[in-house]
Motif scaffolding. Structure first.
Motif, PDB file in Angstrom:
ATOM      1  N   TYR A 104       0.808  -1.222   0.000  1.00  0.00           N
ATOM      2  CA  TYR A 104       0.000   0.000   0.000  1.00  0.00           C
ATOM      3  C   TYR A 104       0.845   1.277   0.000  1.00  0.00           C
ATOM      4  N   ARG A 105       2.139   1.115  -0.252  1.00  0.00           N
ATOM      5  CA  ARG A 105       3.065   2.256  -0.364  1.00  0.00           C
ATOM      6  C   ARG A 105       3.039   3.142   0.879  1.00  0.00           C
ATOM      7  N   LEU A 106       3.285   2.495   2.013  1.00  0.00           N
ATOM      8  CA  LEU A 106       3.308   3.186   3.299  1.00  0.00           C
ATOM      9  C   LEU A 106       4.706   3.169   3.888  1.00  0.00           C
ATOM     10  N   ALA A 107       5.026   4.200   4.658  1.00  0.00           N
ATOM     11  CA  ALA A 107       6.237   4.180   5.481  1.00  0.00           C
ATOM     12  C   ALA A 107       5.917   3.415   6.767  1.00  0.00           C
ATOM     13  N   VAL A 108       6.958   3.020   7.492  1.00  0.00           N
ATOM     14  CA  VAL A 108       6.783   2.360   8.781  1.00  0.00           C
ATOM     15  C   VAL A 108       7.724   3.014   9.785  1.00  0.00           C
ATOM     16  N   SER A 109       7.229   3.330  10.964  1.00  0.00           N
ATOM     17  CA  SER A 109       8.058   3.956  11.994  1.00  0.00           C
ATOM     18  C   SER A 109       8.036   3.119  13.267  1.00  0.00           C
ATOM     19  N   LEU A 110       9.075   3.275  14.060  1.00  0.00           N
ATOM     20  CA  LEU A 110       9.152   2.611  15.363  1.00  0.00           C
ATOM     21  C   LEU A 110      10.247   3.271  16.179  1.00  0.00           C
ATOM     22  N   GLU A 111      10.285   2.974  17.471  1.00  0.00           N
ATOM     23  CA  GLU A 111      11.390   3.435  18.308  1.00  0.00           C
ATOM     24  C   GLU A 111      11.864   2.291  19.186  1.00  0.00           C
ATOM     25  N   THR A 112      13.127   2.332  19.538  1.00  0.00           N
ATOM     26  CA  THR A 112      13.687   1.362  20.465  1.00  0.00           C
ATOM     27  C   THR A 112      14.622   2.094  21.419  1.00  0.00           C
ATOM     28  N   HIS A 113      14.758   1.568  22.610  1.00  0.00           N
ATOM     29  CA  HIS A 113      15.640   2.176  23.608  1.00  0.00           C
ATOM     30  C   HIS A 113      16.845   1.289  23.877  1.00  0.00           C
ATOM     31  N   ASN A 114      16.972   0.264  23.074  1.00  0.00           N
ATOM     32  CA  ASN A 114      18.081  -0.676  23.192  1.00  0.00           C
ATOM     33  C   ASN A 114      18.954  -0.568  21.944  1.00  0.00           C
ATOM     34  N   GLU A 115      20.174  -0.078  22.121  1.00  0.00           N
ATOM     35  CA  GLU A 115      21.064   0.133  20.975  1.00  0.00           C
ATOM     36  C   GLU A 115      21.307  -1.162  20.201  1.00  0.00           C
ATOM     37  N   LYS A 116      21.240  -2.296  20.894  1.00  0.00           N
ATOM     38  CA  LYS A 116      21.488  -3.581  20.235  1.00  0.00           C
ATOM     39  C   LYS A 116      20.417  -3.897  19.180  1.00  0.00           C
ATOM     40  N   ASN A 117      19.244  -3.274  19.317  1.00  0.00           N
ATOM     41  CA  ASN A 117      18.165  -3.535  18.362  1.00  0.00           C
ATOM     42  C   ASN A 117      18.308  -2.760  17.064  1.00  0.00           C
ATOM     43  N   VAL A 118      19.130  -1.720  17.072  1.00  0.00           N
ATOM     44  CA  VAL A 118      19.240  -0.852  15.894  1.00  0.00           C
ATOM     45  C   VAL A 118      19.685  -1.645  14.671  1.00  0.00           C
TER      46      VAL A 118
END
Length: 212
Positions: free
Chosen positions: A167-181
Motif C-alpha cells: 500500500y506504499r506506506l512508510a513504517v516507523s518505530l522506536e527502540t531504547h536498546n542500541e542492540k536492536n538498531v
C-alpha cells in the motif's frame, strides 16, 4: 492494517499478551529508567500493560505469530480516519488510569514523576517530524526469549513490511536498546533521529521509507 499471515490477537488473549509484554520488557532500558526498583517494576509492569492494552485494543491492531503468542507486533495505522474528540478523551482517560496505578503502587511518587518526565519517550511525538500520515507505526514488537532465533521476529516484521509495501506506506518505530538498531536496519529501517532528553536515555527513532 489487515493481514492473513498472522494471528489477530483478541481480548480473550489479554492475559497471555500481558504476561508476554511484562516478561519481554522487564529488562528494557526505558522501563529500567522509569521504574528503577526491580521489585516495584516486577509488580507494576503487568498492571501498566493492562492499562495500555485496554487502549490499544481500541486504537491499534495486535498480531501474533500464532495463538500461542510466542511473539507479537502492535501496529497503529496512521492512514485510518479518527475522531479527534474521541481520541483525546480516550487518551486522557487511560493516562489518568495509568497515573493512578503508579501512585497507588508507589506512594513515594518517584515512579509517577519519572513517567511525567519521560512522557515524550512514550507518546511517539517524534513521528510528527516524519512529514507523512501514509504510515504504519509499530507500538510494540516483542518475542518470547525462549523463541529467539526461531523465525518468529521475521514472520511478524515481514508481514507488516509486506503490507506497507503493498500500500506504499512508510513504517516507523522506536527502540531504547542500541542492540536492536542493527536488527531493524537489517529489515530496511533507517535511523531518523536520537532523542536524549529529558531522561539520560537514548531513544532510537527509526523509519522504513515509503515505497514508491
Amino acid at each position: 492494517m489487515d493481514t492473513r499471515q498472522l494471528y489477530r490477537v483478541e481480548k480473550k488473549d489479554i492475559e497471555k499478551l500481558q504476561a508476554l509484554l511484562s516478561g519481554c520488557f522487564h529488562q528494557d532500558p526505558l522501563y529500567q529508567q522509569l521504574i528503577p526498583q526491580t521489585e516495584i517494576r516486577r509488580k507494576l509492569l503487568p498492571e501498566l500493560f493492562r492499562c495500555d492494552l485496554d487502549e490499544l485494543f481500541e486504537s491499534c491492531e495486535i498480531y501474533a505469530d500464532s495463538p500461542d503468542l510466542n511473539g507479537i507486533i502492535v501496529v497503529s495505522d496512521e492512514t485510518e480516519p479518527y475522531d479527534p474528540l474521541r481520541f483525546y478523551a480516550a487518551e486522557i482517560f487511560y493516562l489518568l488510569k495509568t497515573y493512578l496505578t503508579l501512585i497507588r503502587d508507589d506512594p513515594s511518587m518517584k515512579t509517577f514523576w519519572n513517567f511525567v518526565k519521560g512522557k515524550d519517550y512514550l507518546n511517539s511525538c517524534w513521528t510528527d517530524g516524519i512529514g507523512t500520515d501514509r504510515r504504519l507505526h509499530i507500538v510494540y514488537f516483542a518475542v518470547r526469549p525462549s523463541m529467539h532465533g526461531k523465525g518468529v521476529a521475521s514472520k511478524l516484521m515481514r508481514a507488516v513490511i509486506g503490507y506497507a509495501r503493498r500500500y506504499r506506506l512508510a513504517v516507523s518505530l522506536e527502540t531504547h536498546n542500541e542492540k536492536n538498531v542493527g536488527m531493524y536496519e537489517h529489515y530496511g529501517f533507517q535511523l531518523f533521529e536520537i532523542v536524549e532528553e529529558p531522561l539520560a536515555l537514548k531513544q532510537y527513532c527509526m523509519v522504513l521509507p515509503q515505497c514508491a
